[in-house]
Design a protein around this motif. Structure first.
Motif, PDB file in Angstrom:
ATOM      1  N   UNK A 405       0.814  -1.223   0.000  1.00 38.34           N
ATOM      2  CA  UNK A 405       0.000   0.000   0.000  1.00 38.34           C
ATOM      3  C   UNK A 405       0.851   1.278   0.000  1.00 38.34           C
ATOM      4  N   UNK A 406       0.338   2.308  -0.637  1.00 44.30           N
ATOM      5  CA  UNK A 406       1.012   3.603  -0.641  1.00 44.30           C
ATOM      6  C   UNK A 406       1.142   4.166   0.775  1.00 44.30           C
ATOM      7  N   UNK A 407       0.231   3.747   1.658  1.00 40.38           N
ATOM      8  CA  UNK A 407       0.233   4.282   3.028  1.00 40.38           C
ATOM      9  C   UNK A 407       1.451   3.838   3.826  1.00 40.38           C
ATOM     10  N   UNK A 408       2.249   2.920   3.254  1.00 43.30           N
ATOM     11  CA  UNK A 408       3.487   2.535   3.941  1.00 43.30           C
ATOM     12  C   UNK A 408       4.379   3.756   4.165  1.00 43.30           C
ATOM     13  N   UNK A 409       4.254   4.728   3.280  1.00 40.11           N
ATOM     14  CA  UNK A 409       5.067   5.943   3.387  1.00 40.11           C
ATOM     15  C   UNK A 409       4.742   6.753   4.641  1.00 40.11           C
ATOM     16  N   UNK A 410       3.631   6.420   5.302  1.00 41.34           N
ATOM     17  CA  UNK A 410       3.255   7.142   6.520  1.00 41.34           C
ATOM     18  C   UNK A 410       4.086   6.705   7.730  1.00 41.34           C
ATOM     19  N   UNK A 411       4.784   5.587   7.581  1.00 35.55           N
ATOM     20  CA  UNK A 411       5.588   5.086   8.713  1.00 35.55           C
ATOM     21  C   UNK A 411       6.951   5.764   8.655  1.00 35.55           C
ATOM     22  N   UNK A 412       7.042   6.937   9.214  1.00 40.32           N
ATOM     23  CA  UNK A 412       8.232   7.767   9.091  1.00 40.32           C
ATOM     24  C   UNK A 412       9.436   7.196   9.827  1.00 40.32           C
ATOM     25  N   UNK A 413       9.206   6.373  10.852  1.00 34.24           N
ATOM     26  CA  UNK A 413      10.314   5.842  11.653  1.00 34.24           C
ATOM     27  C   UNK A 413      10.904   4.559  11.064  1.00 34.24           C
ATOM     28  N   UNK A 414      10.301   4.036  10.010  1.00 38.28           N
ATOM     29  CA  UNK A 414      10.739   2.761   9.442  1.00 38.28           C
ATOM     30  C   UNK A 414      12.143   2.889   8.853  1.00 38.28           C
ATOM     31  N   UNK A 415      13.068   2.045   9.344  1.00 35.14           N
ATOM     32  CA  UNK A 415      14.427   2.070   8.794  1.00 35.14           C
ATOM     33  C   UNK A 415      14.799   0.773   8.091  1.00 35.14           C
ATOM     34  N   UNK A 416      14.027  -0.327   8.320  1.00 33.20           N
ATOM     35  CA  UNK A 416      14.323  -1.607   7.681  1.00 33.20           C
ATOM     36  C   UNK A 416      13.035  -2.225   7.146  1.00 33.20           C
ATOM     37  N   UNK A 417      13.049  -2.549   5.836  1.00 30.49           N
ATOM     38  CA  UNK A 417      11.920  -3.207   5.192  1.00 30.49           C
ATOM     39  C   UNK A 417      12.459  -4.370   4.382  1.00 30.49           C
ATOM     40  N   UNK A 418      12.043  -5.594   4.749  1.00 25.51           N
ATOM     41  CA  UNK A 418      12.530  -6.810   4.084  1.00 25.51           C
ATOM     42  C   UNK A 418      11.419  -7.390   3.217  1.00 25.51           C
ATOM     43  N   UNK A 419      11.651  -7.390   1.879  1.00 26.97           N
ATOM     44  CA  UNK A 419      10.686  -7.928   0.919  1.00 26.97           C
ATOM     45  C   UNK A 419      11.292  -9.091   0.126  1.00 26.97           C
ATOM     46  N   UNK A 420      12.354  -9.666   0.633  1.00 25.00           N
ATOM     47  CA  UNK A 420      13.009 -10.762  -0.092  1.00 25.00           C
ATOM     48  C   UNK A 420      12.071 -11.952  -0.231  1.00 25.00           C
ATOM     49  N   UNK A 421      12.098 -12.589  -1.392  1.00 26.82           N
ATOM     50  CA  UNK A 421      11.293 -13.767  -1.638  1.00 26.82           C
ATOM     51  C   UNK A 421       9.829 -13.487  -1.943  1.00 26.82           C
ATOM     52  N   UNK A 422       9.464 -12.217  -2.118  1.00 26.40           N
ATOM     53  CA  UNK A 422       8.076 -11.867  -2.482  1.00 26.40           C
ATOM     54  C   UNK A 422       7.973 -11.894  -4.004  1.00 26.40           C
ATOM     55  N   UNK A 423       7.833 -13.078  -4.571  1.00 29.23           N
ATOM     56  CA  UNK A 423       7.974 -13.274  -6.008  1.00 29.23           C
ATOM     57  C   UNK A 423       6.838 -12.673  -6.823  1.00 29.23           C
ATOM     58  N   UNK A 424       5.687 -12.498  -6.221  1.00 29.40           N
ATOM     59  CA  UNK A 424       4.540 -11.966  -6.965  1.00 29.40           C
ATOM     60  C   UNK A 424       4.426 -10.442  -6.865  1.00 29.40           C
ATOM     61  N   UNK A 425       5.332  -9.851  -6.150  1.00 29.77           N
ATOM     62  CA  UNK A 425       5.245  -8.400  -5.912  1.00 29.77           C
ATOM     63  C   UNK A 425       5.575  -7.657  -7.211  1.00 29.77           C
ATOM     64  N   UNK A 426       4.632  -6.807  -7.666  1.00 27.85           N
ATOM     65  CA  UNK A 426       4.850  -6.068  -8.899  1.00 27.85           C
ATOM     66  C   UNK A 426       4.699  -4.567  -8.734  1.00 27.85           C
ATOM     67  N   UNK A 427       4.341  -4.118  -7.526  1.00 33.39           N
ATOM     68  CA  UNK A 427       4.160  -2.678  -7.358  1.00 33.39           C
ATOM     69  C   UNK A 427       4.591  -2.260  -5.949  1.00 33.39           C
ATOM     70  N   UNK A 428       5.408  -1.207  -5.901  1.00 35.61           N
ATOM     71  CA  UNK A 428       5.855  -0.654  -4.640  1.00 35.61           C
ATOM     72  C   UNK A 428       5.392   0.792  -4.514  1.00 35.61           C
ATOM     73  N   UNK A 429       5.239   1.297  -3.299  1.00 38.71           N
ATOM     74  CA  UNK A 429       4.896   2.708  -3.132  1.00 38.71           C
ATOM     75  C   UNK A 429       6.006   3.598  -3.671  1.00 38.71           C
ATOM     76  N   UNK A 430       5.699   4.825  -3.918  1.00 44.41           N
ATOM     77  CA  UNK A 430       6.680   5.790  -4.380  1.00 44.41           C
ATOM     78  C   UNK A 430       7.352   6.405  -3.158  1.00 44.41           C
ATOM     79  N   UNK A 431       8.410   5.742  -2.700  1.00 41.85           N
ATOM     80  CA  UNK A 431       9.072   6.190  -1.463  1.00 41.85           C
ATOM     81  C   UNK A 431       9.733   7.558  -1.657  1.00 41.85           C
TER      82      UNK A 431
END
Length: 431
Positions: A405-431
């Protein structure tokens, strides 16, 4: 930081500190604390008044074998720290230092501890951690009746405990971590009623879970990870654990060993309302948490990683509003176990660390089932994105997840995001 601490200590204590690591060091006649850099030669009486010396620590001496003459003349010592020395053998001369309260002597290479150490009747702290060559403790170890802190972690050569071990009734801290072959601990536990810290992790032959454990009502820290206390089905009925009401740390991790898998936890677990840390990782046979689990309202850290068949997770988490660390990696009975988590996550506003990896995996369900859960995944991700205090988020190995979701950008304190192995992922938020 070390220099700042040293300078402050020097300002406050003046000539009471002797520090050989500093150029131009001097020691006055009233020197009480010594930081020395050579443990192989006698402590010179011309350097300081040995009768006044109360604490002695050797620094950066890991390539230098400790010699008894380096400290034995300081008969008034209260504190002896040999943690940075090479200790082939603990000198017999230590038995003459009757005022000692604290001995830190890790990684001793000898097979035995000198019997004379048991004559140090005022000793309160003894650490022999990492001394894997020691085969036995002195027979009269129980004579050190004021001993409060005993660290034997990593003393893997010890098998049997002397009969007098149970006489150490003043113990508050007892660490047997990684003593794989030690036996006889259970027979002593009922006498250690003052214990606040007990570590039996990786004690594979310590025996079966004794009811005496329930009498340790002062315990605040209990680590049974990979311990034989977890074997069999005894923990299922261990309602006596409910008497440990002061417990703040509890580790029941199985470490991937099938023989240590717990099938059920006692309902009495809910009585541990002061608990802040709970580790149940690798409990592969655990299918359900006690109905009383929600009573653990002070939990800050909860690890359920690789509890593959755990169900009704959302019901168990409901009410744990103080959680800051939550690890659900591999709880892949999956979508069924995660039902209702949308509402639960809405109440976990304090979460800093969330591991939600390997929950929705394609090989677990037929394609038609996966399609049904796509909407649920998206709703759940939207809810996760409202956790504004998150600093770490692991969504790895969720290979049915197609977007973030685009709302991931609302988590201002996030410093680590692990998306390894998410083979079907085709869209990311505009960080």
């Amino acid at each position: 930081m070390h220099d700042l601490v040293h300078d402050l200590a020097t300002t406050l204590l003046g000539e009471e500190i002797l520090d050989q690591s500093k150029q131009g060091y001097t020691g006055g006649s009233s020197c009480r604390f010594a930081l020395l850099t050579d443990c192989s030669k006698p402590l010179e009486s011309s350097t300081t008044s040995l009768a006044m010396l109360r604490a002695l620590r050797f620094m950066d001496c890991r390539d230098c074998e400790v010699h008894g003459s380096a400290f034995c003349a300081a008969n008034s010592l209260r504190v002896l720290d040999l943690s940075e020395c090479l200790i082939n053998k603990l000198p017999d001369s230590i038995g003459r230092m009757k005022q000692l309260r604290y001995i830190n002597a890790p990684k001793i290479r000898d097979r035995m501890i000198p019997e004379c150490i048991t004559t140090l009747s005022k000793l309160r702290f003894l650490s022999l951690r990492g001394s894997c060559f020691i085969l036995a403790l002195p027979d009269s170890i129980g004579e050190i009746q004021d001993l409060v802190h005993l660290d034997l972690s990593g003393c893997s050569g010890i098998e049997e405990l002397p009969e007098s071990f149970g006489d150490l009734k003043s113990l508050e801290h007892l660490d047997f971590a990684n003593c794989q072959d030690v036996i006889g601990v259970s027979q002593c536990l009922a006498r250690f009623t003052k214990l606040q810290y007990l570590n039996l992790s990786n004690c594979e032959n310590v025996g079966q879970l004794p009811k005496a454990l329930g009498s340790l009502t002062e315990l605040q820290y209990l680590n049974l990870s990979n311990s034989s206390y977890l074997s069999g089905n005894e923990l299922d009925e261990a309602e006596f654990l409910g008497s440990l009401t002061k417990l703040k740390y509890l580790n029941l991790s199985a470490g991937g060993q099938e023989l240590l898998d717990i099938r059920r936890l006692p309902e009495a677990l809910g009585s541990l309302t002061e608990l802040k840390y709970l580790n149940l990782s690798d409990q592969c046979r655990l299918r359900k948490l006690p109905t009383s689990f929600g009573n653990l309202c002070n939990l800050v850290h909860l690890d359920l990683s690789r509890c593959f068949y755990l169900r009704d997770v959302s019901a168990a988490l409901n009410g744990l509003t103080k959680l800051q660390y939550l690890d659900l990696y591999g709880c892949s009975s999956g979508a069924h176990a995660m039902e209702g988590l949308q509402e639960v996550f809405g109440n976990l506003s304090e979460l800093r660390h969330l591991n939600f990896g390997a929950i929705y995996r394609s090989f677990l369900y037929p394609d038609e089932i996966n399609v049904l859960y796509l909407d649920e995944i998206n709703v759940l991700l939207e809810r996760i994105c409202t956790l504004t205090n998150l600093e770490y988020l692991n969504l790895s190995q969720n290979d049915t997840m197609s977007s973030i979701p685009e709302t991931l950008c609302n988590i201002k304190k996030l410093h680590t995001l692990d998306l390894s192995g998410c083979q079907s992922l085709h869209r990311l938020p505009d960080f």
